[in-house]
Design a protein around this motif. Sequence first.
Motif, mmCIF file in Angstrom:
data_model
loop_
_atom_site.group_PDB
_atom_site.id
_atom_site.type_symbol
_atom_site.label_atom_id
_atom_site.label_comp_id
_atom_site.label_asym_id
_atom_site.label_seq_id
_atom_site.Cartn_x
_atom_site.Cartn_y
_atom_site.Cartn_z
ATOM 1 N N TRP A 41 -16.501 10.702 -5.828
ATOM 2 C CA TRP A 41 -15.623 9.676 -6.163
ATOM 3 C C TRP A 41 -15.890 8.924 -7.692
ATOM 4 C CZ3 TRP A 41 -11.173 8.144 -4.464
ATOM 5 C CH2 TRP A 41 -10.798 6.737 -4.868
ATOM 6 N N LYS B 229 0.881 -1.189 0.153
ATOM 7 C CA LYS B 229 0.104 0.041 -0.090
ATOM 8 C C LYS B 229 0.672 1.284 0.070
ATOM 9 C CE LYS B 229 -3.685 2.403 2.763
ATOM 10 N NZ LYS B 229 -3.001 3.601 2.977
ATOM 11 N N TYR C 134 -8.574 -1.614 4.782
ATOM 12 C CA TYR C 134 -9.256 -0.636 5.470
ATOM 13 C C TYR C 134 -10.811 -0.716 4.748
ATOM 14 C CZ TYR C 134 -4.738 0.875 6.876
ATOM 15 O OH TYR C 134 -3.478 0.836 7.700
ATOM 16 N N TYR C 135 -11.219 -1.784 4.420
ATOM 17 C CA TYR C 135 -12.606 -1.896 3.915
ATOM 18 C C TYR C 135 -13.594 -1.434 4.621
ATOM 19 C CZ TYR C 135 -13.014 -5.981 6.463
ATOM 20 O OH TYR C 135 -12.959 -6.891 7.770
ATOM 21 N N PHE D 1 -13.241 2.557 4.249
ATOM 22 C CA PHE D 1 -13.204 2.791 2.832
ATOM 23 C C PHE D 1 -14.530 2.897 1.913
ATOM 24 C CE2 PHE D 1 -12.750 2.108 -1.803
ATOM 25 C CZ PHE D 1 -11.922 3.123 -2.290
ATOM 26 N N TYR D 2 -15.070 1.816 2.161
ATOM 27 C CA TYR D 2 -16.616 1.738 1.534
ATOM 28 C C TYR D 2 -17.520 2.552 2.164
ATOM 29 C CZ TYR D 2 -14.618 -2.124 -0.947
ATOM 30 O OH TYR D 2 -13.687 -2.857 -1.947
ATOM 31 N N LEU E 192 -4.737 1.627 -4.212
ATOM 32 C CA LEU E 192 -6.082 1.381 -3.955
ATOM 33 C C LEU E 192 -6.669 0.073 -3.551
ATOM 34 C CD1 LEU E 192 -8.826 3.151 -4.166
ATOM 35 C CD2 LEU E 192 -8.628 2.570 -6.743
ATOM 36 N N LEU E 193 -5.997 -0.783 -4.228
ATOM 37 C CA LEU E 193 -6.479 -2.216 -3.968
ATOM 38 C C LEU E 193 -6.174 -2.722 -2.726
ATOM 39 C CD1 LEU E 193 -5.901 -4.131 -7.232
ATOM 40 C CD2 LEU E 193 -8.174 -3.374 -6.406
ATOM 41 N N THR F 281 -16.860 5.986 0.566
ATOM 42 C CA THR F 281 -17.093 6.417 -0.860
ATOM 43 C C THR F 281 -18.526 6.031 -0.873
ATOM 44 O OG1 THR F 281 -16.644 4.039 -1.274
ATOM 45 C CG2 THR F 281 -14.757 5.504 -1.636
ATOM 46 N N THR G 116 -5.671 -0.633 -0.027
ATOM 47 C CA THR G 116 -6.518 0.035 0.779
ATOM 48 C C THR G 116 -7.933 -0.613 0.937
ATOM 49 O OG1 THR G 116 -5.479 2.166 0.200
ATOM 50 C CG2 THR G 116 -7.488 2.146 1.034
ATOM 51 N N GLN G 117 -8.500 -1.100 -0.113
ATOM 52 C CA GLN G 117 -9.872 -1.717 0.074
ATOM 53 C C GLN G 117 -9.552 -2.901 1.004
ATOM 54 O OE1 GLN G 117 -10.680 -2.212 -4.131
ATOM 55 N NE2 GLN G 117 -11.465 -0.134 -4.411
#
Length: 374
Positions: free
Chosen positions: A105, A25, A90-91, A94-95, A83-84, A98, A86-87
Amino acid sequence: MLPPFLGPLNPLGYPAPYWFILFFKVFGFTLHITLMNLWFAGLITMLLLRWRGGAHAQRLSDRVINALPFVIAFGINLGIVPLLFTQVAYYQVFYPATILAAWPWFAVIPLLMIAYYGIYLYVIGLRKGAMNRLKRAAGWTSAVLFMLLGLAFSNTFSLMTNVAGWGALWNATSQTGAPLGIALNFGDPTLGPRLLMMFGLALTTTAAYVAIDTGFFASGETPEYRRWAIRFALILSTIGNIWVAGMGSWYFFGALSAEIRAAQLASPMIVLTLLTAAGTGLPWLLMLLAQRGLKPWLALRIGLAQLGALGLHAVSRQTVQNLELAPYLQVGAEPVNVEWSPLLLFLFLFAVGLGVVVWMVAQVVRAMRQPAAS
């Protein structure tokens, strides 16, 4: 009590060790922002040089902007890596972030496409000697759009850690309980100084790129141009360093909470904090040395020093992010169920991709230096 907006825990756990996810990351983010900086602050700088500069300034502008289609393409692809990851790690934050800011976004994709095509249109005008109002306007439009993209990313990623503000933003931007996806994190005191500090870092990166271009790729240019270019790089780096110092001080002392600031100034984190604050000073010192004569080995050291400075900022930002999220979730505490096949495939393709990029750059350097050797 934890905020009700956090995403649920993934019952499958992490597909790789947390340290592995965190490393890629941060490493991927460092590579991404190194190239991203050239279109975030570099493009507007070069357009201003071509608008108001002399012959050398216009020549430098043309050289840098001609390279931007390549730089943007690789910068976008390198941005996928952080970005991947992070998802993955930290999902839970993150979600939800967004979803609250869904439209800003989502707007990243069409804005990026328009900006990218605008750069191509401008470069076509440069290379064919057929610059007109449309192509010139395309370049300026792209510069504005790239800065708006920086704002969109900063809005989303600062919102990701502003968990305490989600409830107010939800109430302000929802209709009968459904989010409209128009949340802007402008109430977060860290958003403005963080974005402006990144712009200052982008100026120092642009200066480092000018030094690299002058030291490696400008062998066919006149000695007068090369001397002017490295002087300009030093001036731009000086402006960038002053900018980073001012905005960084605002961010660290005026926007961060007292608890996070105390943690960053406590041992052993204070070492990282001080190195981060002084990081962009080393490329500046090397540029000062280059005023006596810029050789390729010195240009390479300037580039590596700038990459190291950006890496320090990425690591420091990650430590702050974890501290901001610590009251709401246990980052890295989930069970690990290693998925070996995609992990090994990722490592293989990542290594091959970086190797191809290094090979391509080496070929460009060799081709550009060939006329001087003959």
